[in-house]
Every structure is written in structure tokens, then in C-alpha cells.
Write a protein that holds these residues in place. Structure first.
Motif, PDB file in Angstrom:
ATOM      1  N   ASN A  52       0.780 -24.185  -0.482  1.00 50.06           N
ATOM      2  CA  ASN A  52       0.026 -22.973  -0.244  1.00 50.06           C
ATOM      3  C   ASN A  52       0.131 -22.608   1.235  1.00 50.06           C
ATOM      4  O   ASN A  52      -0.236 -23.415   2.090  1.00 50.06           O
ATOM      5  N   GLU A  77       0.076 -27.048  -3.669  1.00 49.69           N
ATOM      6  CA  GLU A  77      -0.673 -26.275  -4.665  1.00 49.69           C
ATOM      7  C   GLU A  77      -1.368 -27.174  -5.685  1.00 49.69           C
ATOM      8  O   GLU A  77      -2.504 -26.911  -6.075  1.00 49.69           O
ATOM      9  N   GLN A 103      -5.349 -27.282  -6.793  1.00 48.32           N
ATOM     10  CA  GLN A 103      -5.790 -27.123  -8.179  1.00 48.32           C
ATOM     11  C   GLN A 103      -6.669 -28.295  -8.612  1.00 48.32           C
ATOM     12  O   GLN A 103      -7.679 -28.108  -9.285  1.00 48.32           O
ATOM     13  N   HIS A 120      -9.052 -22.341  -5.443  1.00 46.21           N
ATOM     14  CA  HIS A 120      -8.059 -21.350  -5.856  1.00 46.21           C
ATOM     15  C   HIS A 120      -8.063 -20.179  -4.872  1.00 46.21           C
ATOM     16  O   HIS A 120      -8.604 -19.128  -5.162  1.00 46.21           O
ATOM     17  N   GLU A 165      -7.001 -16.932  -2.849  1.00 47.98           N
ATOM     18  CA  GLU A 165      -6.195 -15.765  -3.182  1.00 47.98           C
ATOM     19  C   GLU A 165      -5.508 -15.278  -1.925  1.00 47.98           C
ATOM     20  O   GLU A 165      -6.111 -15.206  -0.860  1.00 47.98           O
TER      21      GLU A 165
END
Length: 165
Positions: free
Chosen positions: A144, A151, A155, A160, A162
Motif C-alpha cells: 500500500n 496489503e 487486510q 482498509h 482508501e
């Protein structure tokens, strides 16, 4: 609302074309005179400067004009025992310059130029790994770009984020 203040007036006879050759000549020549005042003052950000210079040369299809071997040797000379890479010889390693070095090596498709096994300090290599992930390296898990974390880790912990589009 008022009237916009113009602090610069562009004369009608000013050049209106981008002189790519002139830009490429300047960048290719920069650093050739190691005793120049500007060159010595920019030592503390050399690695990132090289990255930006090479990137623009690549965009102008002029990367071949840069001294690849000298640049790769410079990067090797900036790698420390911890694995991190510094801005220049004699400086401390830093994650920003480690990222710039990895980006340069990716640009030249030569990650083997540094001792990858020696790159073990996560603090200095985290952004470098994130850079590899963003460049699509298939050996690196997706990272990320906001958190510079894999990532799958985000998770697992239920985070999460954006991204802005």
C-alpha cells in the motif's frame, strides 16, 4: 473577488516551444564539474537528484547520455552495513535515499548492483520495497503506497485505507 495580480508578464516574443535538447544538454552536463559551487552544495541530496535527473532524461529518451557505470558505482559506494543507502558518500543512510537508489537501479534494470542480501534493516528499506512493489516487481507482495505496508497485512488487521483518485 478583485483583479488577479500578475507577478510575471510573458513577452509576446518569448519562446513558446520546449527546447528538449537544451534541457538534456544541461542535465547531462550537470555534475561533470565536481568542483562547481552548486554541485558541492547539493551533496546532501545527491541520490534523489540523480534519480530525478535520470527520470527526466529517460522521459526525453536521453538516458543513454548518462554515465550508467559511474552512477551504479556511486550507488554501491553509498550502501552501508545496515543495508540502507545514503545521499552521498560519507553521509548517514536514510530511507528516502534508499528509495531513490532502488528507483535508479530499477530504471537501469540492475537491482543486482547493490548487495541485496545485506539490505536487512526494515527502516531503511521499507520505502525501497514499496517502490519495487509499485514498479510491479513480481517478487514483492503488493504494498500500500500510503502506509508502505503489505496489503495483506493491512487486510489482516482490518485496516482498509482508501486512496484518493
Amino acid at each position: 473577488q478583485g483583479t488577479q495580480v500578475k507577478d510575471v508578464v510573458i513577452k509576446p516574443d518569448a519562446p513558446n516551444t520546449l527546447l528538449l535538447d537544451k534541457h538534456a544538454d544541461y542535465i547531462a552536463a550537470y555534475g561533470s564539474k565536481k568542483d562547481d559551487y552548486e554541485y558541492t552544495l547539493s551533496e546532501y541530496l545527491r541520490m534523489s537528484g540523480i534519480y530525478w535527473g535520470l527520470t527526466v532524461m529517460d522521459l526525453m529518451d536521453q538516458l543513454h547520455r548518462m554515465n550508467r557505470d559511474e552512477i551504479l558505482e556511486f550507488i554501491r559506494s553509498c550502501q552501508h552495513e545496515c543495508g540502507g543507502i545514503s545521499a552521498s558518500v560519507g553521509h548517514d543512510p536514510h530511507l528516502l535515499y534508499t528509495l531513490s537508489a532502488v528507483q535508479i537501479l530499477s530504471l537501469y534494470d540492475n537491482l543486482g548492483s547493490i548487495n541485496v542480501d545485506k539490505v536487512v534493516d526494515p527502516f531503511h528499506t521499507l520505502f525501497g520495497v514499496a517502490g519495487l512493489s509499485l514498479l510491479g516487481d513480481e517478487q514483492i507482495k503488493p504494498v500500500n503506497p500510503v502506509f508502505c505496508m503489505p496489503e495483506d497485512v493491512l487486510q489482516r488487521i482490518g485496516l482498509h485505507p482508501e486512496l484518493l483518485s
